[in-house]
Design a protein around this motif. Structure first.
Motif, PDB file in Angstrom:
ATOM      1  N   PRO A 104       0.740  -1.060   0.182  1.00  0.00           N
ATOM      2  CA  PRO A 104      -0.098   0.130   0.015  1.00  0.00           C
ATOM      3  C   PRO A 104       1.063   1.573  -0.207  1.00  0.00           C
ATOM      4  O   PRO A 104       0.546   2.249   0.700  1.00  0.00           O
ATOM      5  CB  PRO A 104      -0.398  -0.091   1.344  1.00  0.00           C
ATOM      6  CG  PRO A 104       0.199  -0.850   2.416  1.00  0.00           C
ATOM      7  CD  PRO A 104       1.180  -1.604   1.432  1.00  0.00           C
ATOM      8  N   LEU A 105       1.927   1.111  -0.673  1.00  0.00           N
ATOM      9  CA  LEU A 105       2.660   2.074  -0.910  1.00  0.00           C
ATOM     10  C   LEU A 105       2.814   2.582  -2.356  1.00  0.00           C
ATOM     11  O   LEU A 105       2.615   1.594  -3.347  1.00  0.00           O
ATOM     12  CB  LEU A 105       3.956   2.182  -0.158  1.00  0.00           C
ATOM     13  CG  LEU A 105       4.210   2.045   0.975  1.00  0.00           C
ATOM     14  CD1 LEU A 105       5.954   1.349   1.503  1.00  0.00           C
ATOM     15  CD2 LEU A 105       3.200   3.016   1.519  1.00  0.00           C
ATOM     16  N   ARG A 106       3.175   4.082  -2.902  1.00  0.00           N
ATOM     17  CA  ARG A 106       3.532   4.402  -4.000  1.00  0.00           C
ATOM     18  C   ARG A 106       4.075   3.696  -5.012  1.00  0.00           C
ATOM     19  O   ARG A 106       5.670   3.114  -3.747  1.00  0.00           O
ATOM     20  CB  ARG A 106       3.432   5.690  -4.931  1.00  0.00           C
ATOM     21  CG  ARG A 106       2.608   6.497  -4.195  1.00  0.00           C
ATOM     22  CD  ARG A 106       3.417   7.776  -4.235  1.00  0.00           C
ATOM     23  NE  ARG A 106       1.918   8.667  -3.704  1.00  0.00           N
ATOM     24  CZ  ARG A 106       1.223   9.061  -4.457  1.00  0.00           C
ATOM     25  NH1 ARG A 106       1.082   9.487  -6.126  1.00  0.00           N
ATOM     26  NH2 ARG A 106       0.253  10.351  -4.620  1.00  0.00           N
ATOM     27  N   VAL A 107       4.948   3.034  -6.024  1.00  0.00           N
ATOM     28  CA  VAL A 107       5.490   1.963  -6.417  1.00  0.00           C
ATOM     29  C   VAL A 107       6.841   3.092  -6.554  1.00  0.00           C
ATOM     30  O   VAL A 107       7.850   2.207  -6.203  1.00  0.00           O
ATOM     31  CB  VAL A 107       4.925   1.357  -8.012  1.00  0.00           C
ATOM     32  CG1 VAL A 107       6.460   0.356  -8.167  1.00  0.00           C
ATOM     33  CG2 VAL A 107       4.330   0.506  -7.782  1.00  0.00           C
ATOM     34  N   LEU A 108       7.168   4.606  -7.202  1.00  0.00           N
ATOM     35  CA  LEU A 108       8.543   4.451  -7.450  1.00  0.00           C
ATOM     36  C   LEU A 108       8.721   4.932  -6.788  1.00  0.00           C
ATOM     37  O   LEU A 108      10.097   4.625  -6.573  1.00  0.00           O
ATOM     38  CB  LEU A 108       8.269   5.665  -8.443  1.00  0.00           C
ATOM     39  CG  LEU A 108       9.448   6.784  -8.993  1.00  0.00           C
ATOM     40  CD1 LEU A 108      10.355   5.667  -9.431  1.00  0.00           C
ATOM     41  CD2 LEU A 108       8.996   8.182  -9.661  1.00  0.00           C
ATOM     42  N   PRO A 109       8.232   6.090  -5.376  1.00  0.00           N
ATOM     43  CA  PRO A 109       9.668   5.664  -3.989  1.00  0.00           C
ATOM     44  C   PRO A 109       9.923   4.254  -3.740  1.00  0.00           C
ATOM     45  O   PRO A 109      11.185   4.628  -2.489  1.00  0.00           O
ATOM     46  CB  PRO A 109       8.294   6.678  -3.323  1.00  0.00           C
ATOM     47  CG  PRO A 109       6.889   7.176  -4.322  1.00  0.00           C
ATOM     48  CD  PRO A 109       6.970   5.961  -5.262  1.00  0.00           C
ATOM     49  N   GLN A 110       9.176   3.624  -3.572  1.00  0.00           N
ATOM     50  CA  GLN A 110       9.430   2.023  -2.972  1.00  0.00           C
ATOM     51  C   GLN A 110      10.754   1.793  -3.487  1.00  0.00           C
ATOM     52  O   GLN A 110      11.749   1.346  -3.127  1.00  0.00           O
ATOM     53  CB  GLN A 110       8.856   1.115  -2.786  1.00  0.00           C
ATOM     54  CG  GLN A 110       6.995   0.903  -1.753  1.00  0.00           C
ATOM     55  CD  GLN A 110       6.221  -0.171  -2.461  1.00  0.00           C
ATOM     56  OE1 GLN A 110       7.073  -1.316  -1.753  1.00  0.00           O
ATOM     57  NE2 GLN A 110       5.405  -0.184  -3.013  1.00  0.00           N
ATOM     58  N   LEU A 111      10.903   1.930  -4.874  1.00  0.00           N
ATOM     59  CA  LEU A 111      11.848   1.346  -5.622  1.00  0.00           C
ATOM     60  C   LEU A 111      13.069   2.103  -5.608  1.00  0.00           C
ATOM     61  O   LEU A 111      14.005   1.677  -5.069  1.00  0.00           O
ATOM     62  CB  LEU A 111      11.257   1.629  -7.528  1.00  0.00           C
ATOM     63  CG  LEU A 111      10.153   0.559  -7.393  1.00  0.00           C
ATOM     64  CD1 LEU A 111      10.654   0.529  -9.392  1.00  0.00           C
ATOM     65  CD2 LEU A 111      10.898  -1.093  -7.609  1.00  0.00           C
ATOM     66  N   LEU A 112      13.112   3.560  -4.970  1.00  0.00           N
ATOM     67  CA  LEU A 112      14.056   4.164  -4.811  1.00  0.00           C
ATOM     68  C   LEU A 112      14.608   4.071  -3.202  1.00  0.00           C
ATOM     69  O   LEU A 112      15.804   4.145  -3.290  1.00  0.00           O
ATOM     70  CB  LEU A 112      13.247   5.520  -5.287  1.00  0.00           C
ATOM     71  CG  LEU A 112      13.481   6.204  -6.549  1.00  0.00           C
ATOM     72  CD1 LEU A 112      12.785   7.634  -6.698  1.00  0.00           C
ATOM     73  CD2 LEU A 112      14.315   6.092  -7.657  1.00  0.00           C
ATOM     74  N   ALA A 113      14.014   3.438  -2.322  1.00  0.00           N
ATOM     75  CA  ALA A 113      14.010   3.538  -1.643  1.00  0.00           C
ATOM     76  C   ALA A 113      15.006   2.372  -1.529  1.00  0.00           C
ATOM     77  O   ALA A 113      16.174   2.046  -0.291  1.00  0.00           O
ATOM     78  CB  ALA A 113      12.556   3.592  -0.117  1.00  0.00           C
ATOM     79  N   VAL A 114      13.906   0.926  -1.635  1.00  0.00           N
ATOM     80  CA  VAL A 114      14.851  -0.217  -1.947  1.00  0.00           C
ATOM     81  C   VAL A 114      15.800  -0.586  -2.211  1.00  0.00           C
ATOM     82  O   VAL A 114      16.914  -1.659  -1.877  1.00  0.00           O
ATOM     83  CB  VAL A 114      13.790  -1.142  -2.170  1.00  0.00           C
ATOM     84  CG1 VAL A 114      14.270  -2.724  -2.403  1.00  0.00           C
ATOM     85  CG2 VAL A 114      11.990  -1.340  -1.186  1.00  0.00           C
ATOM     86  N   ASP A 115      16.263   0.809  -3.262  1.00  0.00           N
ATOM     87  CA  ASP A 115      18.012   0.083  -3.939  1.00  0.00           C
ATOM     88  C   ASP A 115      18.376   1.144  -3.985  1.00  0.00           C
ATOM     89  O   ASP A 115      19.475   1.337  -4.546  1.00  0.00           O
ATOM     90  CB  ASP A 115      17.456  -0.486  -5.421  1.00  0.00           C
ATOM     91  CG  ASP A 115      16.778  -1.812  -5.525  1.00  0.00           C
ATOM     92  OD1 ASP A 115      17.302  -2.411  -4.915  1.00  0.00           O
ATOM     93  OD2 ASP A 115      16.373  -1.696  -6.803  1.00  0.00           O
ATOM     94  N   PHE A 116      18.285   2.015  -2.380  1.00  0.00           N
ATOM     95  CA  PHE A 116      18.906   3.644  -2.424  1.00  0.00           C
ATOM     96  C   PHE A 116      20.713   2.905  -2.461  1.00  0.00           C
ATOM     97  O   PHE A 116      21.224   1.813  -1.254  1.00  0.00           O
ATOM     98  CB  PHE A 116      18.912   4.026  -1.011  1.00  0.00           C
ATOM     99  CG  PHE A 116      19.778   5.050  -0.829  1.00  0.00           C
ATOM    100  CD1 PHE A 116      19.214   6.408  -1.329  1.00  0.00           C
ATOM    101  CD2 PHE A 116      20.299   5.042  -0.001  1.00  0.00           C
ATOM    102  CE1 PHE A 116      20.142   7.432  -0.972  1.00  0.00           C
ATOM    103  CE2 PHE A 116      21.111   6.389   0.112  1.00  0.00           C
ATOM    104  CZ  PHE A 116      20.961   7.615  -0.477  1.00  0.00           C
ATOM    105  N   ALA A 117      21.293   3.763  -3.599  1.00  0.00           N
ATOM    106  CA  ALA A 117      23.217   3.097  -3.538  1.00  0.00           C
ATOM    107  C   ALA A 117      23.845   3.878  -2.203  1.00  0.00           C
ATOM    108  O   ALA A 117      23.811   5.636  -2.720  1.00  0.00           O
ATOM    109  CB  ALA A 117      23.018   3.344  -4.795  1.00  0.00           C
ATOM    110  N   LEU A 118      24.050   3.701  -0.897  1.00  0.00           N
ATOM    111  CA  LEU A 118      24.602   5.235  -0.253  1.00  0.00           C
ATOM    112  C   LEU A 118      26.084   5.739  -0.643  1.00  0.00           C
ATOM    113  O   LEU A 118      26.556   6.351  -0.073  1.00  0.00           O
ATOM    114  CB  LEU A 118      24.784   4.206   1.239  1.00  0.00           C
ATOM    115  CG  LEU A 118      25.475   5.639   2.520  1.00  0.00           C
ATOM    116  CD1 LEU A 118      24.323   6.385   2.475  1.00  0.00           C
ATOM    117  CD2 LEU A 118      25.339   5.112   3.454  1.00  0.00           C
TER     118      LEU A 118
END
Length: 269
Positions: A104-118
């Protein structure tokens, strides 16, 4: 309330990614160093170029360095924020995107957060430091307008690059092996914006500098900051066009993204 919960969920995902990547300190340090060295090599290429010529495209070393660091800062910020969206084709190919869609979350922000490259923080920080140093080296006569544009231009450029990252990654919904196309417009676009538009000509300049908006990332803002007239004849105010160009790019990317998500029909596995 729902927006707050969603934001909190995204922040939890980002923190989890940051902790997992920083857990192996030596590996993380090498990744950060590698990202910084990549930008250092690009900078060295510019310096080597000016060892054999006093001007490039009609511009001196300080002027080209201003364009280079403007472009590098914009790209590094965009790559940090949304560059990992290029992994979308792996999600589509393997069906992992299905798990993202049912949350139940927006798709794009999820993808950006899950694969965030520090690790990309290092490149972004180095680019910002270089940009600040070149602003002092380029001999700019400062006014309130130029000071404001010095801040706005790299941010607007980052938004433009971010929109291109998203739009090109979305092609994976129709063509999974679209990585080379995406790289041509993202990493290739960064190379184009690192140098004066005057070194390009014909259809290449029309397509990349104006059609895709790359000329508004660094070239026209740099001209405004330097107080130089445009050799191609556009007015000085064109330097302030980057926010409008970036907003238009975001609108186009948003439309492409929505169409792509609706087109997705899973892998069937």
């Amino acid at each position: 309330m729902a927006d707050w919960l969603a934001t909190n969920a995204y922040l939890h995902l980002l923190r989890a990614q940051a902790r997992s990547q920083a857990a192996y300190r030596a590996s993380f340090a090498m990744d950060v160093l590698g990202s910084v060295l990549g930008l250092a090599v690009d900078l060295l290429a510019v310096l080597v170029l000016f060892r054999v010529t006093p001007a490039f495209g009609g511009f001196t070393l300080p002027e080209v360095l201003l364009m280079f660091t403007l472009s590098a800062t914009a790209f590094a910020l965009a790559d940090l924020a949304v560059g990992n969206i290029e992994r979308l084709r792996r999600y589509v190919r393997t069906g992992l995107l299905d798990a993202v869609l049912i949350r139940p979350l927006r798709v794009l922000p999820q993808l950006l957060a899950v694969d965030f490259a520090l690790r990309r923080v290092g490149r972004a920080a180095y680019a910002v430091i270089l940009y600040g140093a070149v602003l002092g080296y380029a001999g700019i006569t400062w006014t309130p307008g130029r000071a404001a544009l010095a801040v706005v231009a790299p941010l607007a450029g980052a938004v433009l690059f971010g929109a291109i990252f998203v739009a090109t990654a979305t092609v994976a919904f129709w063509w999974i092996d679209s990585g080379e196309l995406a790289n041509t417009l993202t990493y290739g676009g960064q190379n184009v914006t690192s140098y004066p538009v005057t070194v390009y000509s014909g259809w290449f300049r029309r397509l990349f500098a104006y059609g895709l908006g790359f000329g508004f990332v660094a070239y026209y803002p740099a001209l405004y900051l330097l107080g130089r007239p445009d050799p191609l004849g556009l007015p000085a105010a064109t330097g302030w066009a980057s926010p409008a160009v970036s907003a238009a790019a975001v609108g186009v990317a948003a439309v492409i993204w929505r169409i792509g998500v609706r087109h997705y029909r899973s892998t069937g596995s």
